[in-house]
Design a protein around this motif. Structure first.
Motif: not given
Length: 161
Positions: A128-139
């Motif tokens: 399942s896709l969690q809401s914070n899954y793409f935060l590493p792209a920002v950091s």
């Protein structure tokens, strides 16, 4: 000969450091923001010395990430190989980008790699896709300028060309 050996060791040490930083324990609050260290270091070397670090290296580092993280074997390897191909194909253009443009591009590449990993995990194990899954792209995009400057200093120190 020792010069060539020290250059290869500098590249390998940096890649191993990226793998260590990728699995280093972090607090629960910061875990979602963990940058993709191994990918960023790998992308730097693909951009800096594409004749030495190429798609094959991306595949091997991806396999090592799969083993370290305990994920399905080949998922990170596929994502890193795809992103490594894009970087290797356009390295001359990416070198001419400003650091902020490179940071945005690296953030996009991390997002693409994370998307590939998620899609394969979804089809293999119904993840399942969690809401914070793409935060590493920002950091990763935020950290890229500093990482770039440090890696450039390492490359110049060891004369990697």
């Amino acid at each position: 000969m020792t010069s060539r050996f020290s250059q290869r060791m500098a590249i390998n040490a940096a890649l191993m450091m990226g793998l260590v930083l990728s699995v280093m324990p972090m607090s629960a609050g910061l875990q979602a923001w963990r940058p993709e260290w191994s990918m960023m270091i790998l992308l730097y070397w693909v951009m800096a010395v594409p004749n030495r670090v190429n798609i094959g290296t991306c595949f091997i580092i991806g396999l090592l990430m799969d083993v370290l993280l305990g994920s399905t074997l080949g998922i990170h390897a596929a994502g890193m190989s795809f992103v490594g191909y894009i970087f290797a194909h356009h390295y001359k253009r990416i070198r001419n980008f400003s650091l902020s443009q490179q940071a945005l591009f690296v953030g996009l590449m991390v997002m693409i790699e994370r998307s590939i990993v998620y899609l394969v995990e979804y089809y293999v194990s119904n993840a399942s896709l969690q809401s914070n899954y793409f935060l590493p792209a920002v950091s990763s995009a935020i950290i890229w300028p500093w990482l770039f400057l440090v890696m450039r200093k390492v490359r110049r120190r060891f004369g990697v060309a």
